[in-house]
Design a protein around this motif. Structure first.
Motif, mmCIF file in Angstrom:
data_model
loop_
_atom_site.group_PDB
_atom_site.id
_atom_site.type_symbol
_atom_site.label_atom_id
_atom_site.label_comp_id
_atom_site.label_asym_id
_atom_site.label_seq_id
_atom_site.Cartn_x
_atom_site.Cartn_y
_atom_site.Cartn_z
ATOM 1 N N SER A 133 98.116 50.248 52.231
ATOM 2 C CA SER A 133 98.102 51.651 52.642
ATOM 3 C C SER A 133 96.636 52.087 52.736
ATOM 4 C CB SER A 133 98.912 52.495 51.656
ATOM 5 O OG SER A 133 98.902 53.860 52.010
ATOM 6 N N SER A 134 96.306 53.263 52.253
ATOM 7 C CA SER A 134 94.936 53.762 52.364
ATOM 8 C C SER A 134 94.737 54.935 51.413
ATOM 9 C CB SER A 134 94.657 54.234 53.800
ATOM 10 O OG SER A 134 93.484 55.019 53.874
ATOM 11 N N VAL A 135 93.499 55.152 51.015
ATOM 12 C CA VAL A 135 93.170 56.322 50.214
ATOM 13 C C VAL A 135 93.507 57.615 50.956
ATOM 14 C CG1 VAL A 135 90.780 56.510 51.022
ATOM 15 C CG2 VAL A 135 91.381 57.341 48.732
ATOM 16 N N THR A 136 93.588 57.561 52.294
ATOM 17 C CA THR A 136 93.952 58.766 53.042
ATOM 18 C C THR A 136 95.380 59.225 52.739
ATOM 19 O OG1 THR A 136 94.681 57.472 54.966
ATOM 20 C CG2 THR A 136 92.390 58.217 54.944
ATOM 21 N N ALA A 137 96.188 58.344 52.117
ATOM 22 C CA ALA A 137 97.539 58.727 51.715
ATOM 23 C C ALA A 137 97.530 59.650 50.513
ATOM 24 C CB ALA A 137 98.371 57.486 51.400
ATOM 25 N N THR A 138 96.436 59.652 49.749
ATOM 26 C CA THR A 138 96.394 60.418 48.500
ATOM 27 C C THR A 138 95.230 61.390 48.408
ATOM 28 O OG1 THR A 138 95.166 58.603 47.444
ATOM 29 C CG2 THR A 138 97.572 58.585 47.222
ATOM 30 N N ALA A 139 94.308 61.335 49.359
ATOM 31 C CA ALA A 139 93.149 62.234 49.347
ATOM 32 C C ALA A 139 92.944 62.791 50.747
ATOM 33 C CB ALA A 139 91.889 61.488 48.897
ATOM 34 N N GLY A 140 92.853 64.104 50.861
ATOM 35 C CA GLY A 140 92.649 64.708 52.172
ATOM 36 C C GLY A 140 91.238 64.489 52.676
ATOM 37 N N LEU A 141 91.108 63.746 53.773
ATOM 38 C CA LEU A 141 89.797 63.484 54.364
ATOM 39 C C LEU A 141 89.768 64.048 55.776
ATOM 40 C CD1 LEU A 141 89.279 59.784 53.217
ATOM 41 C CD2 LEU A 141 88.452 61.872 52.125
ATOM 42 N N PRO A 142 88.620 64.536 56.231
ATOM 43 C CA PRO A 142 88.562 65.206 57.536
ATOM 44 C C PRO A 142 88.829 64.268 58.704
ATOM 45 C CG PRO A 142 86.352 64.942 56.618
ATOM 46 C CD PRO A 142 87.317 64.560 55.545
ATOM 47 N N ARG A 143 89.516 64.809 59.707
ATOM 48 C CA ARG A 143 89.805 64.152 60.973
ATOM 49 C C ARG A 143 90.541 62.817 60.776
ATOM 50 N NH1 ARG A 143 86.044 63.016 64.890
ATOM 51 N NH2 ARG A 143 87.543 63.766 66.441
ATOM 52 N N GLN A 144 91.477 62.822 59.838
ATOM 53 C CA GLN A 144 92.277 61.636 59.549
ATOM 54 C C GLN A 144 93.775 61.959 59.623
ATOM 55 O OE1 GLN A 144 91.051 58.311 58.583
ATOM 56 N NE2 GLN A 144 89.324 59.249 59.631
#
Length: 258
Positions: A133-144
């Protein structure tokens, strides 16, 4: 893990010809596993692994490749769902076609490979699925937005699969990497107006101050896949330099000169 803990086990790694997938395939092989990689460009895979062409957006292609890999390997104990693609943008910036393309690979690719592999995995006393998966699944990152939605779905799917297949002896876990220094990330950095500044910004975003390496992710996958993690299922293991949880204090200003 011992150096040969995976001796005698058979593993499939999707997207295994480059980046995290390649590091994972080589790590599993180094620890004793027989490994097959499924990739759209299997010719990039090293010669000591079985390499098969597969289109993760096509169910028939995936079923054929998984079946052939099991035949070549003499069974199946481990599936690593690594194949994926990226996307950049807010929820407004990607059209429906791009959403469908990314979800076809990142989410439905996991579904297709798992669905094809489960009948073989149920025969193994060491059955394990590891999803990337990815850290983007658990942390809001811009333009993702699109990428995060696909990887958040993989995280949710991991938990659901772990519950569904626990009684069958199939463990299901995932790894949630931070920004990994892979060829794909290198291409993104190179396309930025100021590549050096872009790399510095990505490094600074990691609390550790460093990008994650593909080998660090591969080592986490190997742990979750192997017998040492026999009591681990339904777990998301972050390999992200603390990005998902840590908020380090800013550095203190220098002491004034006397």
């Amino acid at each position: 893990m011992t150096a040969r803990e995976l001796q005698g086990l058979a593993a499939i790694v999707t997207g295994g010809a480059t980046g995290i997938g390649l590091a994972t395939a080589e790590t599993l092989a180094a620890r004793g596993a027989r490994v097959a990689v499924l990739d759209q460009a299997p010719g990039r895979a090293p010669g000591h692994v079985h390499a098969l062409a597969a289109d993760m957006a096509d169910d028939a292609s995936v079923r054929w490749a998984v079946g052939r890999a099991v035949e070549d390997l003499g069974g199946l104990d481990i599936l690593v769902n690594n194949a994926g693609t990226g996307a950049v943008g807010t929820v407004e910036e990607n059209p429906d076609g791009e959403w469908r393309r990314v979800l076809e690979i990142n989410l439905l690719g996991v579904v297709r490979a798992s669905r094809a592999a489960l009948p073989f995995l149920r025969r193994s006393p060491y059955a394990s699925i590891v999803n990337i998966s990815s850290v983007t699944a658990t942390a809001g990152l811009p333009r993702q937005a699109l990428y995060a939605a696909s990887e958040g779905a993989v995280l949710a799917l991991t938990l659901a699969m772990a519950a569904d297949h626990l009684a069958e002896g199939v463990r299901v876990n995932c790894v949630t990497p931070g920004t990994v220094d892979t060829p794909w990330v290198e291409r993104l950095i190179a396309s930025a107006p100021d590549p050096a500044a872009e790399r510095a910004a990505l490094q600074a975003r990691q609390p550790s101050g460093r990008l994650v390496t593909a080998q660090q992710v591969a080592d986490a996958v190997a742990y979750l896949a192997g017998p040492s993690a026999a009591a681990v299922t339904g777990t998301a293991l972050p390999v992200d330099g603390g990005l998902h949880a840590l908020r380090p204090a800013p550095p203190l200003p220098p002491e004034p000169l006397p």
